[in-house]
Design a protein around this motif. Structure first.
Motif, PDB file in Angstrom:
ATOM      1  N   VAL A 111     -28.667  51.698  32.057  1.00 54.51           N
ATOM      2  CA  VAL A 111     -30.116  51.529  31.916  1.00 54.51           C
ATOM      3  C   VAL A 111     -30.559  51.287  30.482  1.00 54.51           C
ATOM      4  O   VAL A 111     -31.758  51.193  30.217  1.00 54.51           O
ATOM      5  CB  VAL A 111     -30.856  52.779  32.469  1.00 54.51           C
ATOM      6  CG1 VAL A 111     -30.550  52.988  33.941  1.00 54.51           C
ATOM      7  CG2 VAL A 111     -30.493  54.041  31.663  1.00 54.51           C
ATOM      8  N   ASP A 112     -29.634  51.162  29.540  1.00 50.03           N
ATOM      9  CA  ASP A 112     -29.989  51.075  28.120  1.00 50.03           C
ATOM     10  C   ASP A 112     -30.761  49.788  27.827  1.00 50.03           C
ATOM     11  O   ASP A 112     -30.253  48.681  28.035  1.00 50.03           O
ATOM     12  CB  ASP A 112     -28.715  51.131  27.279  1.00 50.03           C
ATOM     13  CG  ASP A 112     -28.976  51.507  25.834  1.00 50.03           C
ATOM     14  OD1 ASP A 112     -30.079  51.219  25.336  1.00 50.03           O
ATOM     15  OD2 ASP A 112     -28.080  52.091  25.208  1.00 50.03           O
ATOM     16  N   LYS A 113     -31.997  49.939  27.318  1.00 53.20           N
ATOM     17  CA  LYS A 113     -32.867  48.795  27.022  1.00 53.20           C
ATOM     18  C   LYS A 113     -32.785  48.352  25.569  1.00 53.20           C
ATOM     19  O   LYS A 113     -33.498  47.430  25.167  1.00 53.20           O
ATOM     20  CB  LYS A 113     -34.317  49.148  27.358  1.00 53.20           C
ATOM     21  CG  LYS A 113     -34.560  49.447  28.829  1.00 53.20           C
ATOM     22  CD  LYS A 113     -36.014  49.812  29.072  1.00 53.20           C
ATOM     23  CE  LYS A 113     -36.254  50.114  30.549  1.00 53.20           C
ATOM     24  NZ  LYS A 113     -37.668  50.501  30.806  1.00 53.20           N
ATOM     25  N   ARG A 114     -31.920  48.990  24.776  1.00 52.21           N
ATOM     26  CA  ARG A 114     -31.902  48.698  23.348  1.00 52.21           C
ATOM     27  C   ARG A 114     -31.052  47.492  22.982  1.00 52.21           C
ATOM     28  O   ARG A 114     -31.123  47.004  21.860  1.00 52.21           O
ATOM     29  CB  ARG A 114     -31.394  49.934  22.586  1.00 52.21           C
ATOM     30  CG  ARG A 114     -32.269  51.156  22.766  1.00 52.21           C
ATOM     31  CD  ARG A 114     -31.611  52.406  22.205  1.00 52.21           C
ATOM     32  NE  ARG A 114     -30.385  52.731  22.923  1.00 52.21           N
ATOM     33  CZ  ARG A 114     -29.603  53.769  22.645  1.00 52.21           C
ATOM     34  NH1 ARG A 114     -29.944  54.572  21.643  1.00 52.21           N
ATOM     35  NH2 ARG A 114     -28.516  54.000  23.333  1.00 52.21           N
ATOM     36  N   PHE A 115     -30.249  47.014  23.923  1.00 51.42           N
ATOM     37  CA  PHE A 115     -29.327  45.922  23.643  1.00 51.42           C
ATOM     38  C   PHE A 115     -29.561  44.796  24.645  1.00 51.42           C
ATOM     39  O   PHE A 115     -29.832  45.028  25.817  1.00 51.42           O
ATOM     40  CB  PHE A 115     -27.883  46.417  23.690  1.00 51.42           C
ATOM     41  CG  PHE A 115     -27.600  47.485  22.679  1.00 51.42           C
ATOM     42  CD1 PHE A 115     -27.147  47.154  21.406  1.00 51.42           C
ATOM     43  CD2 PHE A 115     -27.828  48.823  22.966  1.00 51.42           C
ATOM     44  CE1 PHE A 115     -26.907  48.133  20.460  1.00 51.42           C
ATOM     45  CE2 PHE A 115     -27.598  49.814  22.017  1.00 51.42           C
ATOM     46  CZ  PHE A 115     -27.145  49.465  20.757  1.00 51.42           C
ATOM     47  N   GLY A 116     -29.488  43.550  24.193  1.00 51.80           N
ATOM     48  CA  GLY A 116     -29.838  42.398  25.006  1.00 51.80           C
ATOM     49  C   GLY A 116     -29.051  42.304  26.300  1.00 51.80           C
ATOM     50  O   GLY A 116     -27.839  42.521  26.330  1.00 51.80           O
ATOM     51  N   LEU A 117     -29.740  41.933  27.388  1.00 54.26           N
ATOM     52  CA  LEU A 117     -29.101  41.847  28.693  1.00 54.26           C
ATOM     53  C   LEU A 117     -27.998  40.802  28.727  1.00 54.26           C
ATOM     54  O   LEU A 117     -27.030  40.922  29.479  1.00 54.26           O
ATOM     55  CB  LEU A 117     -30.152  41.515  29.762  1.00 54.26           C
ATOM     56  CG  LEU A 117     -31.255  42.558  29.983  1.00 54.26           C
ATOM     57  CD1 LEU A 117     -32.214  42.071  31.055  1.00 54.26           C
ATOM     58  CD2 LEU A 117     -30.660  43.902  30.388  1.00 54.26           C
ATOM     59  N   LYS A 118     -28.119  39.740  27.942  1.00 55.21           N
ATOM     60  CA  LYS A 118     -27.107  38.693  27.941  1.00 55.21           C
ATOM     61  C   LYS A 118     -25.865  39.099  27.134  1.00 55.21           C
ATOM     62  O   LYS A 118     -24.846  38.429  27.193  1.00 55.21           O
ATOM     63  CB  LYS A 118     -27.691  37.402  27.380  1.00 55.21           C
ATOM     64  CG  LYS A 118     -28.799  36.803  28.246  1.00 55.21           C
ATOM     65  CD  LYS A 118     -29.323  35.508  27.650  1.00 55.21           C
ATOM     66  CE  LYS A 118     -30.410  34.905  28.522  1.00 55.21           C
ATOM     67  NZ  LYS A 118     -30.942  33.642  27.954  1.00 55.21           N
ATOM     68  N   LYS A 119     -25.960  40.187  26.364  1.00 50.49           N
ATOM     69  CA  LYS A 119     -24.860  40.603  25.505  1.00 50.49           C
ATOM     70  C   LYS A 119     -24.055  41.753  26.090  1.00 50.49           C
ATOM     71  O   LYS A 119     -22.919  41.981  25.693  1.00 50.49           O
ATOM     72  CB  LYS A 119     -25.403  41.034  24.140  1.00 50.49           C
ATOM     73  CG  LYS A 119     -26.129  39.937  23.375  1.00 50.49           C
ATOM     74  CD  LYS A 119     -26.674  40.485  22.068  1.00 50.49           C
ATOM     75  CE  LYS A 119     -27.435  39.430  21.283  1.00 50.49           C
ATOM     76  NZ  LYS A 119     -28.007  39.980  20.031  1.00 50.49           N
ATOM     77  N   LEU A 120     -24.630  42.484  27.042  1.00 58.45           N
ATOM     78  CA  LEU A 120     -24.037  43.749  27.446  1.00 58.45           C
ATOM     79  C   LEU A 120     -24.419  44.070  28.884  1.00 58.45           C
ATOM     80  O   LEU A 120     -25.601  44.039  29.248  1.00 58.45           O
ATOM     81  CB  LEU A 120     -24.521  44.858  26.499  1.00 58.45           C
ATOM     82  CG  LEU A 120     -23.876  46.227  26.586  1.00 58.45           C
ATOM     83  CD1 LEU A 120     -22.372  46.135  26.421  1.00 58.45           C
ATOM     84  CD2 LEU A 120     -24.458  47.136  25.514  1.00 58.45           C
ATOM     85  N   ASP A 121     -23.406  44.371  29.713  1.00 55.18           N
ATOM     86  CA  ASP A 121     -23.641  44.686  31.126  1.00 55.18           C
ATOM     87  C   ASP A 121     -23.445  46.157  31.455  1.00 55.18           C
ATOM     88  O   ASP A 121     -23.834  46.597  32.535  1.00 55.18           O
ATOM     89  CB  ASP A 121     -22.699  43.862  32.009  1.00 55.18           C
ATOM     90  CG  ASP A 121     -22.945  42.373  31.889  1.00 55.18           C
ATOM     91  OD1 ASP A 121     -24.116  41.955  31.930  1.00 55.18           O
ATOM     92  OD2 ASP A 121     -21.963  41.626  31.733  1.00 55.18           O
ATOM     93  N   GLY A 122     -22.823  46.916  30.544  1.00 56.16           N
ATOM     94  CA  GLY A 122     -22.576  48.319  30.838  1.00 56.16           C
ATOM     95  C   GLY A 122     -21.601  48.912  29.850  1.00 56.16           C
ATOM     96  O   GLY A 122     -21.403  48.377  28.751  1.00 56.16           O
ATOM     97  N   VAL A 123     -20.962  50.025  30.238  1.00 51.89           N
ATOM     98  CA  VAL A 123     -20.015  50.691  29.357  1.00 51.89           C
ATOM     99  C   VAL A 123     -18.771  51.097  30.144  1.00 51.89           C
ATOM    100  O   VAL A 123     -18.842  51.409  31.336  1.00 51.89           O
ATOM    101  CB  VAL A 123     -20.619  51.943  28.678  1.00 51.89           C
ATOM    102  CG1 VAL A 123     -21.902  51.613  27.948  1.00 51.89           C
ATOM    103  CG2 VAL A 123     -20.863  53.060  29.678  1.00 51.89           C
TER     104      VAL A 123
END
Length: 462
Positions: free
Chosen positions: A306-318
């Motif tokens: 749910v992290d909104k601090r990093f761009g959606l196109k750059k990061l899908d999860g952990v």
């Protein structure tokens, strides 16, 4: 020389004299014992502050600043004050209290001063343990190589110039991804600083919501730590994932769950997640999945990202600690590289693992200073845990490895022996009939039992 100290010497055998982070004690490599090393959950280490303790601290390299709870602050007579706001996973700036901490000791590492965040007592507790603080990126610094080896039961820190990768390790190169300072619709952070707060600037001169300071408060670098992103596969989905050594579970954006083929299942007791800003998220389910990245493979439990601090196109999860449960890991931040080596046989490393506590557990007749045995009685199956005389009067938590009989399943066990308890006797379920038991680890950090005697728990499954 203790076996774990020999291991540290072999891994960090380069030239001396490299610069160390501010406030660190003399040297170029350090080690600290892990508590609950075989539980495969959070990375927990003993710590003392200004001579008080020992306390348990959890390691989170994604936390921009370290944290203590109110008990540590009161014991060490620390004086908290309002400081910078921290941006949480929701993109909201959260006002927090900070304090100047002195004389932090972790294993053979001493740190003279850090400004740390303060949280209420019991806020950080994990898996039934009392946890008093967080070791963040202000200590797990960019110039260091950070490692954890559950077989040896240790965490290591070293300046990069003296680190030698362990033989047989797989190297994973990641792409650093910084905080997204764009609009909230693009997945970035919206600056919602409290009135009177002044926004600092990043190198491009644009506002950086995570680095808000107050003229009369502590100055802390509080912007979110950059993410370490690799190409990975979770279930059936090809994704971009951050390598997270502070998260117990892996996480994936909810809109990718169908593509990945994930189906949530209830988690006994639920899931409580705390982000670096101290914001809590409660969940009651997780999805089992196979995951892989750069030749590493594991079975993970996935919760929504749910992290909104990093761009959606750059990061899908952990990919969290569950992804790395089968590996010893070394992170060379300055080289953007993670090295992972498959773990070995737990029975073969018992002596080395217990040796991380020095001579304290070495003189006993049985591993971990206790004998465990199963007996079939007329009333059913009975477990006996008997302390060795050499460990009398000492608190003792035992990790008991269980090898079930053919066709059966049985969880590993934790036995809690408070200082005044020498024996635990009680019935166990029928699935333990025919099982082989072995003490694989021990420490002096106990979970609570009801009443004054000892108790036995199923070991946490992560």
């Amino acid at each position: 020389m203790h076996r774990n100290l020999l291991l540290v010497s072999l891994l960090f055998a380069g030239c001396a004299g490299s610069a160390t982070p501010s406030g660190f004690s003399k040297g170029d490599h350090w080690s600290m014992p892990l508590v609950g090393a075989l539980e495969n959950g959070h990375l927990l280490v003993p710590a003392s502050v200004a001579g008080h303790g020992p306390y348990l601290f959890v390691i989170d390299p994604d936390a921009p600043v370290s944290t203590v709870d109110q008990q540590v602050a009161q014991d060490a007579k620390l004086d908290p004050a309002n400081g910078p706001a921290l941006v949480d996973e929701n993109g909201e700036a959260q006002q927090r209290s900070f304090t100047a901490l002195h004389e932090l000791k972790l294993g053979d590492l001493s740190i003279d001063a850090r400004t740390v965040m303060e949280v209420p007592n019991d806020f950080l507790n994990l898996d039934g343990r009392r946890v008093h603080g967080v070791i963040g990126r202000d200590i797990i610094a960019d110039r260091l190589v950070f490692g954890f080896d559950r077989d040896q039961g240790i965490v290591t820190l070293a300046v990069a110039s003296v680190f030698t990768p362990p033989p047989g390790a797989t190297s994973v190169t990641y792409a650093p991804v910084d905080i997204d300072t764009g609009s909230s619709s693009a997945g970035g952070v919206v600056d919602k600083a409290p009135a009177g707060a002044a926004g600092a600037a990043n190198q491009s001169g644009s506002p950086l919501a995570g680095q808000i300071t107050h003229d009369n408060g502590p100055k802390v670098k509080s912007d979110p730590v950059l993410r370490r992103v690799v190409s990975a596969k979770v279930g059936n989905a090809d994704v971009k994932m951050h390598l997270d050594f502070g998260a117990p579970f892996s996480e994936l954006r909810q809109d990718l769950w169908a593509k990945a083929g994930l189906t949530a299942a209830p988690v006994d007791g639920g899931v409580r997640l705390v982000d670096e800003a101290g914001t809590v998220r409660m969940l009651d389910s997780a999805a089992p999945a196979d995951a892989s990245a750069a030749g590493l493979k594991s079975h993970v439990s996935v919760v929504p990202y749910v992290d909104k601090r990093f761009g959606l196109k750059k990061l899908d999860g952990v990919l969290g600690l569950d992804f790395f449960r089968g590996y010893a890991v070394y992170a060379n931040w300055s080289a953007s590289t993670i090295m992972a080596k498959p773990r070995g046989d737990l029975a073969a490393t018992v002596k080395a693992r217990l040796g991380r506590w020095g001579a304290e557990l070495a003189s006993c007749a049985h591993p971990g200073c206790a004998e465990v045995k199963l007996t079939q009685t007329d009333g059913g199956l009975k477990l006996d845990v008997v302390r060795d005389p050499e460990a009398k009067g000492k608190p003792l938590e035992l990790f008991i490895g269980v090898t079930p009989a053919a066709g059966k399943t049985a969880a590993n066990l934790l036995a809690e022996l408070p200082a005044g308890t020498d024996t635990i006797t009680g019935g166990v379920p029928a699935e333990y009939d025919g099982a082989t038991l072995a003490v694989l680890d021990a420490s002096a950090f106990l979970r609570p039992c009801q009443g004054d005697g000892g108790c036995v728990y199923p070991a946490p499954s992560h």
